[in-house]
Every structure is written in structure tokens, then in C-alpha cells.
Write an enzyme that holds these catalytic residues in place. Sequence first.
Site, short mmCIF file in Angstrom:
data_model
loop_
_atom_site.label_atom_id
_atom_site.label_comp_id
_atom_site.label_asym_id
_atom_site.label_seq_id
_atom_site.Cartn_x
_atom_site.Cartn_y
_atom_site.Cartn_z
N ARG A 87 -12.40 12.93 6.01
CA ARG A 87 -13.50 13.71 5.09
C ARG A 87 -14.74 13.00 5.03
O ARG A 87 -15.00 11.82 5.35
CB ARG A 87 -12.81 13.78 3.58
CG ARG A 87 -12.49 12.32 3.17
CD ARG A 87 -12.30 12.26 1.69
NE ARG A 87 -11.52 11.06 1.20
CZ ARG A 87 -12.53 9.78 0.85
NH1 ARG A 87 -13.43 10.00 0.85
NH2 ARG A 87 -11.96 9.00 0.49
N LYS B 69 0.77 -1.19 -0.05
CA LYS B 69 -0.07 -0.07 -0.09
C LYS B 69 0.94 1.13 0.09
O LYS B 69 1.93 1.26 0.72
CB LYS B 69 -0.95 0.16 1.25
CG LYS B 69 -2.09 -1.09 1.38
CD LYS B 69 -3.07 -0.89 2.61
CE LYS B 69 -3.87 -2.08 2.46
NZ LYS B 69 -4.72 -1.72 3.61
#
Length: 455
Positions: free
Chosen positions: A293, A158
Site C-alpha cells: 500500500r 511476529k
Amino acid sequence: MFNKILIANRGEIAVRIIRAARELGVGTVAIYSTADRDALHVHLADEVICVGPARSTESYLNMNNILSAAVATGAQAIHPGFGFLSENSKFARLCEEMNIKFIGPSAKVMDMMGDKINARAEMIKAGVPVTPGSEGEVHTTDEAVKIAEEIGYPIMLKASAGGGGKGIRKVNNVEELVPAFEAAQAEAQAAFGNGAMFIERMIFPARHIEVQILGDSQGNVIHLGERDCSLQRNNQKVLEESPSVAIGHTLRNEITAAAVKAAQHVSYENAGTIEFLLDESSGKFYFMEMNTRVQVEHPVTEFVSGVDIVKEQIRVANGNELSVKQEDVTFSGHAIECRINAENPKFNFAPSPGKITNLFLPSGGVGLRVDSAMYSGYSIPPYYDSMIAKVIVHGENRFEALMKMQRALLEFDVEGVITNVDFQLELISDPHVVAGDYDTSFLGNIFLPEYQKED
């Protein structure tokens, strides 16, 4: 309350924010690129200002132009939506320096939780379970090989600064590791300007479970339940639902408590999501990442909790306490969201920009919502994400929600561009999905091969 906020985004999320602000009595400023002159968010906002040409790097990612637009229009706050600058700590810090409120967490917290390596270290401190993996950044293939041998295959590579499925690779053995590492690192460098990687043991098969949290500046943190986002293609979500059929009462309490603990540990403010991988065979769950977010799938949670997440974001940024306490939050029924994209599923989901010559969005009945910025005659530009709408349904139970989604997708009619509506209809009607029998491997390994065989 703010008098005026600027929306640093486009498409359906910009429309969603404008509507929420208007219902709070707050004025709005829409920014747009030259390619978005006729976009719906431009028509709906109280004021509009062009921030650059079509390329997002010169418009929706242009920090100087966006901040200049906020100053020129007298906006007191900026809502970044999702994507673009929503998780950019530099932008949040510039807003702070210019005394413009960033509607989201602080730059410090964003740095802490937006970087996957930092977030992992903080979760270990908080006592939140994490998957076995590298302890810091991995920069070379030699390091990667050594760490993979220690934690065991299969593994996930990742990007440390990643998001949106970029810079991620599954690796089953040492032969796959070097080419996968180099490809993921190059992709991460191109997408985020940061090629740092980290490695985790792959939990497989797994459910992708995320918990919506809200925090305010007074230290209150609550959760709004979980969403199951396991139906994914190339690590990108296709369909989401809440609650998850894979979670019982005890596990739900454990995973939501862990999410609240995680947010409290970093003094989180505003809306965010803690994402976990659930190993169904053992019942154990592991922290994966935090999204700092509002998310694409937030309407699913709004339906089952009755809490307007975008309005809470604006209130919290204004300094208000959360309008609800944990004991006030109740959950009812079942909600599902399908993402509608202008793309061709039969040709590897190739984007299908163009002019919409006719559009009919499903409507009618209780518990149906369509979030979109599309209209008949609108030309979809080729420069941005292909999502054109989200269909969200709510039923008293999962069966009712499934049937309502099938009905809604059957009514959805768009001409002029190719969409994934029929693909979503087949997915929501698949016996495995109807039974809730799926995990993160289902779409790519089982459903898609059969779907793409069809003529």
C-alpha cells in the site's frame, strides 16, 4: 482515465488522495462515519456518503457498505489509502468481482506478500536475503521454544498477518518466551483474527530501511530510493528521513536492487514498500516484510525523487505505464517527516481527543509541506488513530532539512488538545539524531528515559 474514484479512508490520507485526484481531473467520493460528519475530507470531495456509525468495524471496515457506496455513486475505482482495508485481500478480491478497480496490487499478490510467512518463502525463491527463522506458522509455545533454541536468542515473535506494530514481541531468553508468545498471539488474534505466529532471529542493533517501489501492469518496476525509519516507539515509526545516513553508494545500489528484484518476482503492480533490517556492523541487510500500500511516510520520498506517488497509483490502476523509468529518476537533497499526534508523551503517549480551539500550521519557504485534515474548531473523535498531521521538510542537505524541521515545529501551534509537537522538537534537536547516530533501539532505550525524566 477514471471519471470518479471512491476514497475508502479518512483523515489526512483521504485529503491527500482527493487533492491528487482533482489535479488529475478525476472526480472523488468520500465515505464517512457518523463521527466524521464535519471532517475535512467530507468538505473537499465532490460527493459524500455515510457508510455507518463511529466504530470503524461498522464503517471504514464495513466492506459491504463501502462497495454499495461505490456502486450507488458510480465510482469506477476505490483507493484504500493506508490502514483500514488497504491490505485486506478479501476486499481487493470483492472489488475485482464487482468490476471496481482496487487501487493497489491484486488480491493474489496481497495474499502472497501480506502474509509474512508467505512473503518470506517468496523472497527466498527470489534470492533476497532473509533473517534466520521459522519456516512456517508457529501455533504453540512448545514449537516456539524448539525453534528459538535452533536459531538462537534474542528473537522476534511476529504475527503472520500483522501490521502496525501489533503482535510483535522481542524475546531475550527462554524465560521470557512463553509469556511473550501467549501475549503476542492473543494480540494478533484480536487485531487480525489470526493468531498464527512466526519467529526470526533479532538483528540488533539495526537500522530499519525501507525502499519505495512502483510497478505497472506492463511489467515495469522501479524504485524511488530508501527511507530510514529507525526512530520508532513500540515498533511504530515516529520520524522518517531520506536518504539514510547509514548507507553509502554501494550498499544503496544493493538494497534498492534487492527491492526491485523482490517486486519483480511477484509481478508487483502499484505502490509498495520493501522493508529491510540493516546490521551496520556487518553491512548485511535482511528482508523483513512488504507493505502492499502507500505508506504514511511517502511524502519524504516524493520530496527527494520529485515523483508524486499517489498520482502514479491512480495512473497505474487506470492501466497506464509508469510515467517515469528508472533512468529518469534522480534524487536531490534530504527530506524528513515528523508525525504529529494528539497524544501526551509525558503520560505514556495517552491519546488526547477533543476540540481544536486554535490551529496554526507552519508555512513559508521552499521545501515545507504539512499534510493534515485538521482545522480550527474541529473535534478530534476518540475512535481512530491519533495522528493529526505530518510535517515534511526538504533541504539541499541534511543539516538544512534538520534546521527547517526545527523551525517548522517551533511554529506549529495547536490549542485545545495535547500533542507531541514538543516531543518531536526535542527529538529532532537531540545530538544523536542531529549526528545521524541512532538505530531502532535509540528512541526507547536512550531518548525516552531521559525525556520522561524531565519535568
